[in-house]
Design an enzyme around this catalytic site. Structure first.
Site, short mmCIF file in Angstrom:
data_model
loop_
_atom_site.label_atom_id
_atom_site.label_comp_id
_atom_site.label_asym_id
_atom_site.label_seq_id
_atom_site.Cartn_x
_atom_site.Cartn_y
_atom_site.Cartn_z
N ASP A 52 21.89 -35.60 37.54
CA ASP A 52 22.80 -34.61 36.97
C ASP A 52 22.26 -33.20 37.12
OD1 ASP A 52 24.52 -36.61 36.12
OD2 ASP A 52 23.57 -36.77 34.14
N TYR A 110 12.15 -43.49 35.16
CA TYR A 110 12.39 -42.13 34.71
C TYR A 110 11.35 -41.75 33.67
CZ TYR A 110 17.04 -41.59 36.84
OH TYR A 110 18.08 -41.46 37.73
#
Length: 246
Positions: A52, A110
């Site tokens: 994003d 992540y």
């Protein structure tokens, strides 16, 4: 026709994510521009994920099929000479023609970086969430255990996701403290839209008392986004590692 795997790293602050968009700078467009400048043709590139706006990557993988024969080391150095300073190529290698950076990924890791200090630090601006309240890392590590294994993560997926199947398997998860920085990490076979940021926001809401301790399992079972916590800001999120069976 050859297929090449490119591993890159980037600071996502100035980009609207990976995927090409109209009238917005993206990492994919920057890569295609640089490749075209070097090869003289605009090749399509396939990314391992759709990060994003504002999200960073310590390791991001993409593959490119081309009729050009490339000296991989020379190609990597040439790309780094023309890419924006906030994007860098770490390696280039030839892979089987069938290899697909997204579909052949077996897991991703992540990390989410938190500056856990009373005062902000300009060196962490746009690169970490500033959270001035105490974080009980030991207590939150107990909470993260509820995420381990295979679950329907609908409660941790933002509205607007086009994915119907929301079952994912979390392989590793937890928090680490290093002085004033707290690092959240999670590895899974796949992730939903804003999944990591919602998990972090939910855990921080438990830390602050906005949500009850021990509530994660119940939130998962609800399969409804409204029961989870806030979505943490993008600036602290990094795609940290991409794993393949190569």
């Amino acid at each position: 026709m050859k297929n090449y795997l490119l591993t890159i790293t980037y600071d996502g602050t100035n980009y609207h994510g990976w995927q090409v968009q109209n009238n917005a700078p993206t990492v994919q467009k920057s890569m295609q521009d640089a490749i075209e400048q070097i090869l003289g043709v605009r090749e399509s590139v396939i990314g391992c994920s759709r990060t994003d706006s504002g999200v960073h990557a310590n390791m991001f993988c993409l593959n490119m099929r081309t009729e050009k024969y490339l000296n991989t080391d020379t190609f990597a150095r040439s790309l780094n000479a023309v890419l924006p300073r906030d994007i860098a190529v770490k390696s280039v290698c030839e892979v089987p023609f069938e290899f697909h950076a997204r579909y052949d990924c077996v897991s991703k890791r992540y990390k989410y970086l938190i500056l856990n200090s009373k005062y902000r630090n300009p060196f962490f601006e746009n690169r970490a969430l500033h959270y001035p309240f105490d974080i009980d890392v030991e207590a939150l590590n107990l909470e993260t255990k509820a995420f381990l294994g295979t679950h329907d993560f609908s409660s941790f997926c933002s509205a607007g996701s086009s994915v119907d199947e929301k079952t994912r398997t979390v392989k590793d998860i937890g928090f680490l403290r290093n002085g004033d920085t707290v690092e959240f990490y999670i590895e899974a076979d796949g992730f939903l839209y804003n999944m990591v940021r919602i998990i972090v926001g939910t855990l921080l809401d438990i830390n602050s008392g906005k949500l009850e301790k021990g509530s994660i399992s119940g939130i998962i079972e609800k399969k409804d986004r409204k029961y989870a916590g806030k979505t943490a800001s993008a600036c602290g999120l990094y795609l940290d590692k991409v794993n393949y069976n190569l």
